[in-house]
Design a protein around this motif. Structure first.
Motif, short mmCIF file in Angstrom:
data_model
loop_
_atom_site.label_atom_id
_atom_site.label_comp_id
_atom_site.label_asym_id
_atom_site.label_seq_id
_atom_site.Cartn_x
_atom_site.Cartn_y
_atom_site.Cartn_z
N THR A 13 0.82 -1.21 0.00
CA THR A 13 0.00 0.00 0.00
C THR A 13 0.86 1.26 0.00
O THR A 13 0.36 2.36 0.23
CB THR A 13 -0.93 0.02 1.23
N THR A 14 2.15 1.10 -0.26
CA THR A 14 3.08 2.23 -0.28
C THR A 14 3.45 2.54 -1.73
O THR A 14 3.75 1.64 -2.50
CB THR A 14 4.37 1.89 0.51
N THR A 15 3.41 3.81 -2.06
CA THR A 15 3.74 4.19 -3.44
C THR A 15 5.25 4.40 -3.56
O THR A 15 5.99 3.46 -3.81
CB THR A 15 2.96 5.45 -3.85
N VAL B 122 13.60 6.44 -7.32
CA VAL B 122 12.41 6.08 -6.54
C VAL B 122 11.79 4.81 -7.11
O VAL B 122 11.66 4.65 -8.32
CB VAL B 122 11.37 7.22 -6.58
N ILE B 123 11.41 3.89 -6.21
CA ILE B 123 10.75 2.66 -6.63
C ILE B 123 9.38 2.58 -5.98
O ILE B 123 9.09 3.31 -5.03
CB ILE B 123 11.58 1.41 -6.27
N GLN B 124 8.55 1.69 -6.49
CA GLN B 124 7.22 1.51 -5.95
C GLN B 124 7.20 0.33 -4.98
O GLN B 124 7.81 -0.71 -5.24
CB GLN B 124 6.21 1.27 -7.08
N GLY B 125 6.48 0.49 -3.87
CA GLY B 125 6.41 -0.57 -2.87
C GLY B 125 5.93 -1.90 -3.42
O GLY B 125 6.57 -2.94 -3.19
N PRO B 126 4.82 -1.94 -4.17
CA PRO B 126 4.37 -3.22 -4.72
C PRO B 126 5.40 -3.87 -5.64
O PRO B 126 5.54 -5.10 -5.64
CB PRO B 126 3.09 -2.83 -5.48
N TRP B 127 6.10 -3.07 -6.42
CA TRP B 127 7.14 -3.61 -7.30
C TRP B 127 8.26 -4.24 -6.49
O TRP B 127 8.75 -5.34 -6.83
CB TRP B 127 7.70 -2.51 -8.19
N ALA C 229 -4.66 8.92 1.32
CA ALA C 229 -3.50 8.11 1.71
C ALA C 229 -2.52 8.05 0.55
O ALA C 229 -2.88 7.70 -0.57
CB ALA C 229 -3.94 6.70 2.11
N GLY C 230 -1.27 8.42 0.82
CA GLY C 230 -0.27 8.46 -0.23
C GLY C 230 -0.28 9.74 -1.04
O GLY C 230 0.57 9.93 -1.91
#
Length: 320
Positions: A45-47, A58-63, A129-130
């Motif tokens: 749930t983190t961008t 910068v990377i994406q949490g789900p990735w 959120a985010g």
């Protein structure tokens, strides 16, 4: 009903659980990871993630969690999606029962079920959120350099987050629903002595206000708990800091919990009081709560489990 047996059974698939799986698989333990209702943990749930080592951009949490899972599977981890509803830690192999009816047996058990931030429960909170609303200053404070932020809460977590945010923001406002803080006195002294922090007493958040294009947080509407008066505070970022809830309900009565509900482990290790059962990540860490520290304790849990099995096998061979 299917019975799944492994030398290393891991409950939870966040950074801690998957790191334990990677190390366990590389040690030849053929781990099984049982994923719960939120595979990948809180990072799903983190961008934007800027503080995980090894990535210049910068990377994406789900990735990031997708890559961790692929790495764990690549080295020999088996992933199973199920919700564990029952545990038996009275003997080895430890036995977990899933909502599907399947049974999971492990010569060792690594608990990595994590913790969830507590939220206020406002619709506007989830909508933003985010996009201005966060529950982790250490994770997201960097994005608000030179901007005005607010922190909601009155305990140690809220005061620590407010103090941390002064590293980035010149204007931090702490919003508390009472007229005194619950935080430790030494933390309160540091808070009141910091010229970058102001406190609004007897206020609760009515609504997180969106604005701009694309829509993001522009402020918070507050209600006075004494007079009922509604007021507005402009803010670029809002941090909800009212505590965390560790996912330990399943183990109540089976393993000792501390006063805040976190699993108790031996200092400097991931060992619980039950030999062969280990805990890692946010389920036992209420201080740091970072993806990188969770991954580190996942590594520790796998190494502790590997040593436990080696010692148990050596003792069994000597007895034979």
């Amino acid at each position: 009903m299917t019975v799944h047996h492994t030398k290393m059974l891991i409950l939870g698939s966040g950074p801690a659980g998957l790191s334990a799986a990677i190390y366990g698989a590389r040690a030849g333990l053929s781990p099984i990871v049982v994923q719960g209702i939120q595979p990948g943990g809180q990072l799903m749930t983190t961008t934007d993630v800027e503080n995980y080592p090894g990535f210049a951009d910068v990377i994406q949490g789900p990735w990031l969690m997708e890559q961790m899972q692929k790495q764990a599977e690549h080295v020999g981890t088996r992933m199973i999606t199920d919700i564990v509803t029952g545990v038996d830690l009275s003997r080895r192999p430890f036995r977990l029962t899933g909502d599907s009816g399947d049974v999971y047996e492990g010569e060792t058990l690594v608990i990595a079920t994590g913790a969830q931030a507590k939220w206020l429960g406002l619709p506007s909170e989830q909508e933003l959120a985010g996009r201005g609303v966060s529950a982790c200053a250490t994770c997201d404070g960097f994005f608000y350099r030179g901007r005005k932020v607010v922190v909601i809460g009155g305990g140690n977590t809220a005061v620590e987050e407010a103090l941390y945010l002064t590293n980035h923001s010149p204007d931090v406002t702490l919003i508390h629903r009472r007229d005194s803080l619950r935080a430790e006195k030494i933390l309160q002294e540091r808070l009141f002595a910091n010229p970058r922090i102001s406190v609004l007493w007897n206020k609760t958040v009515e609504r997180f206000v969106a604005g701009g294009e694309p829509a993001g947080l522009v402020g918070v509407d507050l209600k006075d708990t004494v007079t009922g008066e509604i007021s507005h505070v402009a803010a670029d970022g809002a941090f909800v800091a009212i505590g965390h809830q560790p996912a330990t309900q399943l183990f109540a009565g089976h393993l000792p919990l501390d006063s805040d509900g976190y699993l108790a482990v031996e200092t400097g290790s991931t060992r619980t009081v039950v030999p062969g059962v280990f805990a890692c990540g946010d389920v036992m860490d209420k201080v740091y709560r970072q993806a990188v520290t969770a991954a580190g304790t996942g590594c520790m849990a796998a190494l502790d489990a590997e040593r436990f099995l080696a010692e148990a096998e050596f003792a069994a061979s000597r007895a034979a």
